[in-house]
Design a protein around this motif. Structure first.
Motif, PDB file in Angstrom:
ATOM      1  N   ARG A 162      18.055  17.703  40.763  1.00  0.00           N
ATOM      2  CA  ARG A 162      19.241  16.843  40.751  1.00  0.00           C
ATOM      3  C   ARG A 162      18.838  15.508  41.355  1.00  0.00           C
ATOM      4  O   ARG A 162      18.502  15.441  42.543  1.00  0.00           O
ATOM      5  N   GLN A 163      18.867  14.490  40.543  1.00  0.00           N
ATOM      6  CA  GLN A 163      18.406  13.184  40.990  1.00  0.00           C
ATOM      7  C   GLN A 163      19.574  12.350  41.506  1.00  0.00           C
ATOM      8  O   GLN A 163      20.508  12.056  40.760  1.00  0.00           O
ATOM      9  N   PRO A 164      19.531  11.932  42.780  1.00  0.00           N
ATOM     10  CA  PRO A 164      20.557  11.000  43.264  1.00  0.00           C
ATOM     11  C   PRO A 164      20.372   9.654  42.579  1.00  0.00           C
ATOM     12  O   PRO A 164      19.263   9.281  42.176  1.00  0.00           O
ATOM     13  N   MET A 165      21.445   8.914  42.456  1.00  0.00           N
ATOM     14  CA  MET A 165      21.406   7.628  41.769  1.00  0.00           C
ATOM     15  C   MET A 165      21.289   6.488  42.782  1.00  0.00           C
ATOM     16  O   MET A 165      21.756   6.594  43.923  1.00  0.00           O
ATOM     17  N   ALA A 166      20.655   5.414  42.328  1.00  0.00           N
ATOM     18  CA  ALA A 166      20.462   4.247  43.187  1.00  0.00           C
ATOM     19  C   ALA A 166      20.696   2.982  42.385  1.00  0.00           C
ATOM     20  O   ALA A 166      20.516   2.950  41.164  1.00  0.00           O
ATOM     21  N   ALA A 167      21.093   1.940  43.091  1.00  0.00           N
ATOM     22  CA  ALA A 167      21.149   0.616  42.484  1.00  0.00           C
ATOM     23  C   ALA A 167      19.748   0.028  42.553  1.00  0.00           C
ATOM     24  O   ALA A 167      19.146  -0.049  43.622  1.00  0.00           O
ATOM     25  N   CYS A 168      19.229  -0.346  41.393  1.00  0.00           N
ATOM     26  CA  CYS A 168      17.911  -0.971  41.322  1.00  0.00           C
ATOM     27  C   CYS A 168      18.111  -2.483  41.267  1.00  0.00           C
ATOM     28  O   CYS A 168      18.720  -3.007  40.318  1.00  0.00           O
ATOM     29  N   LEU A 169      17.622  -3.203  42.292  1.00  0.00           N
ATOM     30  CA  LEU A 169      17.831  -4.641  42.421  1.00  0.00           C
ATOM     31  C   LEU A 169      16.488  -5.352  42.577  1.00  0.00           C
ATOM     32  O   LEU A 169      15.527  -4.754  43.086  1.00  0.00           O
ATOM     33  N   PRO A 170      16.418  -6.618  42.188  1.00  0.00           N
ATOM     34  CA  PRO A 170      15.212  -7.392  42.513  1.00  0.00           C
ATOM     35  C   PRO A 170      15.058  -7.484  44.028  1.00  0.00           C
ATOM     36  O   PRO A 170      16.057  -7.506  44.767  1.00  0.00           O
ATOM     37  N   SER A 171      13.826  -7.521  44.486  1.00  0.00           N
ATOM     38  CA  SER A 171      13.594  -7.505  45.934  1.00  0.00           C
ATOM     39  C   SER A 171      14.165  -8.731  46.645  1.00  0.00           C
ATOM     40  O   SER A 171      14.403  -8.687  47.855  1.00  0.00           O
ATOM     41  N   ASP A 172      14.428  -9.815  45.912  1.00  0.00           N
ATOM     42  CA  ASP A 172      15.019 -11.004  46.538  1.00  0.00           C
ATOM     43  C   ASP A 172      16.527 -11.080  46.316  1.00  0.00           C
ATOM     44  O   ASP A 172      17.145 -12.133  46.552  1.00  0.00           O
ATOM     45  N   HIS A 173      17.140  -9.980  45.890  1.00  0.00           N
ATOM     46  CA  HIS A 173      18.581  -9.955  45.650  1.00  0.00           C
ATOM     47  C   HIS A 173      19.326 -10.105  46.977  1.00  0.00           C
ATOM     48  O   HIS A 173      18.856  -9.666  48.032  1.00  0.00           O
ATOM     49  N   ARG A 174      20.499 -10.698  46.936  1.00  0.00           N
ATOM     50  CA  ARG A 174      21.300 -10.943  48.143  1.00  0.00           C
ATOM     51  C   ARG A 174      21.698  -9.656  48.867  1.00  0.00           C
ATOM     52  O   ARG A 174      21.994  -9.687  50.075  1.00  0.00           O
ATOM     53  N   LEU A 175      21.705  -8.513  48.141  1.00  0.00           N
ATOM     54  CA  LEU A 175      22.088  -7.236  48.761  1.00  0.00           C
ATOM     55  C   LEU A 175      20.899  -6.298  48.945  1.00  0.00           C
ATOM     56  O   LEU A 175      21.081  -5.115  49.241  1.00  0.00           O
ATOM     57  N   ALA A 176      19.684  -6.827  48.797  1.00  0.00           N
ATOM     58  CA  ALA A 176      18.494  -5.968  48.845  1.00  0.00           C
ATOM     59  C   ALA A 176      18.270  -5.332  50.213  1.00  0.00           C
ATOM     60  O   ALA A 176      17.523  -4.351  50.322  1.00  0.00           O
ATOM     61  N   HIS A 177      18.928  -5.857  51.257  1.00  0.00           N
ATOM     62  CA  HIS A 177      18.746  -5.322  52.614  1.00  0.00           C
ATOM     63  C   HIS A 177      19.648  -4.125  52.896  1.00  0.00           C
ATOM     64  O   HIS A 177      19.487  -3.466  53.937  1.00  0.00           O
ATOM     65  N   ARG A 178      20.628  -3.850  52.024  1.00  0.00           N
ATOM     66  CA  ARG A 178      21.611  -2.793  52.275  1.00  0.00           C
ATOM     67  C   ARG A 178      20.928  -1.414  52.338  1.00  0.00           C
ATOM     68  O   ARG A 178      19.942  -1.157  51.656  1.00  0.00           O
ATOM     69  N   ARG A 179      21.512  -0.530  53.170  1.00  0.00           N
ATOM     70  CA  ARG A 179      21.041   0.863  53.208  1.00  0.00           C
ATOM     71  C   ARG A 179      21.757   1.725  52.177  1.00  0.00           C
ATOM     72  O   ARG A 179      21.182   2.697  51.673  1.00  0.00           O
ATOM     73  N   ARG A 180      22.993   1.402  51.890  1.00  0.00           N
ATOM     74  CA  ARG A 180      23.760   2.068  50.836  1.00  0.00           C
ATOM     75  C   ARG A 180      24.583   0.993  50.130  1.00  0.00           C
ATOM     76  O   ARG A 180      24.832  -0.082  50.684  1.00  0.00           O
ATOM     77  N   ILE A 181      25.031   1.324  48.934  1.00  0.00           N
ATOM     78  CA  ILE A 181      25.769   0.333  48.161  1.00  0.00           C
ATOM     79  C   ILE A 181      26.741   1.054  47.243  1.00  0.00           C
ATOM     80  O   ILE A 181      26.520   2.220  46.858  1.00  0.00           O
ATOM     81  N   ARG A 182      27.841   0.374  46.929  1.00  0.00           N
ATOM     82  CA  ARG A 182      28.786   0.883  45.938  1.00  0.00           C
ATOM     83  C   ARG A 182      28.599   0.101  44.638  1.00  0.00           C
ATOM     84  O   ARG A 182      28.166  -1.067  44.658  1.00  0.00           O
ATOM     85  N   LEU A 183      28.935   0.735  43.548  1.00  0.00           N
ATOM     86  CA  LEU A 183      28.796   0.047  42.259  1.00  0.00           C
ATOM     87  C   LEU A 183      29.684  -1.196  42.229  1.00  0.00           C
ATOM     88  O   LEU A 183      29.319  -2.214  41.636  1.00  0.00           O
ATOM     89  N   ALA A 184      30.823  -1.109  42.898  1.00  0.00           N
ATOM     90  CA  ALA A 184      31.740  -2.250  42.910  1.00  0.00           C
ATOM     91  C   ALA A 184      31.101  -3.498  43.520  1.00  0.00           C
ATOM     92  O   ALA A 184      31.469  -4.631  43.178  1.00  0.00           O
ATOM     93  N   ASP A 185      30.112  -3.306  44.401  1.00  0.00           N
ATOM     94  CA  ASP A 185      29.467  -4.451  45.057  1.00  0.00           C
ATOM     95  C   ASP A 185      28.651  -5.297  44.077  1.00  0.00           C
ATOM     96  O   ASP A 185      28.379  -6.467  44.357  1.00  0.00           O
ATOM     97  N   ILE A 186      28.234  -4.705  42.983  1.00  0.00           N
ATOM     98  CA  ILE A 186      27.392  -5.436  42.025  1.00  0.00           C
ATOM     99  C   ILE A 186      28.004  -5.438  40.624  1.00  0.00           C
ATOM    100  O   ILE A 186      27.345  -5.811  39.654  1.00  0.00           O
ATOM    101  N   ALA A 187      29.279  -5.032  40.514  1.00  0.00           N
ATOM    102  CA  ALA A 187      29.914  -4.867  39.196  1.00  0.00           C
ATOM    103  C   ALA A 187      29.987  -6.162  38.413  1.00  0.00           C
ATOM    104  O   ALA A 187      30.012  -6.146  37.168  1.00  0.00           O
ATOM    105  N   SER A 188      30.008  -7.307  39.085  1.00  0.00           N
ATOM    106  CA  SER A 188      30.151  -8.587  38.385  1.00  0.00           C
ATOM    107  C   SER A 188      28.829  -9.093  37.807  1.00  0.00           C
ATOM    108  O   SER A 188      28.811 -10.091  37.073  1.00  0.00           O
ATOM    109  N   GLU A 189      27.726  -8.422  38.094  1.00  0.00           N
ATOM    110  CA  GLU A 189      26.411  -8.899  37.655  1.00  0.00           C
ATOM    111  C   GLU A 189      26.033  -8.285  36.300  1.00  0.00           C
ATOM    112  O   GLU A 189      26.550  -7.228  35.912  1.00  0.00           O
TER     113      GLU A 189
END
Length: 294
Positions: A162-189
């Motif tokens: 069972r694979q947990p899901m993750a947000a895959c972001l560029p390493s220079d993304h504004r939210l790249a420092h987060r430990r957890r994230i919701r889909l709503a945080d990046i829904a506009s991208e």
């Protein structure tokens, strides 16, 4: 089979002599003559030009000999193949798997089976989860590595992971420092995902529905590695399995997603499949490989 029923004609056609052919076949000449007469009557034509007990194969007989010889070869090959398939160590398994497992998990299962059963044949096919499930049900494949788990009792299921899901972001993304994230945080991208019908796309759309957000898929690819590569290029973000070792590209970060959904992966096969068959041996080998991985 045909090779037995009409082998006498091939012998007669080669010898062109009733007496010689009857001796080779160990039958009375009269019996062989009657067989030839019945065959010619059924076909509505003669197959030999008669010269006493000697015969000369005519053009119609030559055509029949040519076709029968080809048919006998094919039937003998078919009989040999059936006999080979009766031995699971020399039989065939048709193994299907999703594209995203073609770089790591599927090769491990294939390698383990080939090591355990080197004389067996294995045919491979890649596709999307829904198609692979249909192929197993339609007897176009024996075993498939796919996601999600299909409904119904007609298929066996062995959970692989069972694979947990993750947000895959560029390493220079504004939210790249987060430990957890919701889909709503990046829904506009802009999102990069697999085409409609792929399990990864279904998961993305399901999580978006759970959170009540709209997303825009700007780029599509059949391959998850390509999806990750496009994220690194900076053209968008993606939702990918968090623990797939072949997606961890330099320049991308994987931030665990807050969601109850996971990517359920397993092996399927028809429930009525013989466990002593070659596909059964493949499943036994897969269980051993997976136990070593856990």
């Amino acid at each position: 089979m045909l090779s037995d029923d009409l082998s006498w004609f091939l012998i007669l056609a080669d010898s062109e002599h009733i007496g010689d052919a009857a001796a080779q076949l160990r039958m009375p000449q009269s019996t062989l003559s009657r067989r030839l007469g019945r065959l010619e009557q059924r076909l509505g034509t003669t197959l030999f030009d008669r010269h006493g007990r000697s015969l000369t194969l005519n053009t119609r007989g030559a055509a029949l000999r040519r076709r029968l010889r080809a048919a006998v070869i094919q039937l003998d090959l078919a009989e040999s193949e059936v006999l080979r398939l009766l031995d699971p160590e020399t039989g065939l398994v048709r193994f299907d798997f999703m594209h995203s497992f073609g770089t790591w998990l599927a090769p491990r299962l294939i390698h383990g089976f080939v090591d355990d059963h080197p004389r067996a044949d294995i045919h491979l096919h890649q596709g999307i989860g829904r198609d692979l499930i249909a192929r197993v049900r339609d007897d176009e494949a024996d075993v498939a590595l796919c996601s999600p788990r299909p409904e119904g009792e007609d298929l066996g299921w062995l959970e692989v992971l069972r694979q947990p899901m993750a947000a895959c972001l560029p390493s220079d993304h504004r939210l790249a420092h987060r430990r957890r994230i919701r889909l709503a945080d990046i829904a506009s991208e802009p999102f990069i995902s697999t085409p409609a019908g792929f399990n990864s796309r279904d998961l993305l759309e399901g999580i978006a529905a759970d959170e009540g957000v709209d997303i825009h898929v700007a780029f599509e690819s059949d391959e998850l590695s390509t999806v990750a590569g496009l994220v690194v290029s900076g053209v968008g973000v993606a939702l990918l399995p968090a623990d797939d070792p072949y997606l961890q590209l330099p320049g991308a970060v994987f931030i665990p997603l807050t969601t109850r959904r996971t990517r359920e992966v397993g092996l399927i096969w028809r429930a009525d499949q013989d466990p002593a068959s070659t596909p059964g041996l493949f499943l036994d080998s897969a269980r051993r490989v997976l136990s070593l991985m856990s």
